[in-house]
Design a protein around this motif. Structure first.
Motif: not given
Length: 71
Positions: A54-65
């Motif tokens: 979950f934490i990795q997904l959120t970090a990846s999402y922020r990076h993609l944004l």
């Protein structure tokens, strides 16, 4: 080709989002947001998901944004 560490991050991001890196790069902001919200429901610790993922997904999402903002 990108360095090994970056390839690993790309592979992890593909695994977490369930789509290829090419598809993620082509997505607009709203499509990425929809996909993120679907994946959050599955990976959220309160719904039986893994907290680390979950934490990795959120970090990846922020990076993609951030990538989308830069253009």
């Amino acid at each position: 080709p990108p360095p090994r560490a970056i390839r690993r991050k790309i592979q992890l991001t593909e695994k977490l989002f369930g789509v290829s890196w090419k598809q993620l790069k082509k997505m607009n902001r709203s499509a990425l947001k929809r996909l993120y919200r679907k994946r959050v429901i599955k990976l959220h610790p309160d719904h039986g998901g893994d907290q680390r993922h979950f934490i990795q997904l959120t970090a990846s999402y922020r990076h993609l944004l951030q990538r989308l903002r830069r253009g």
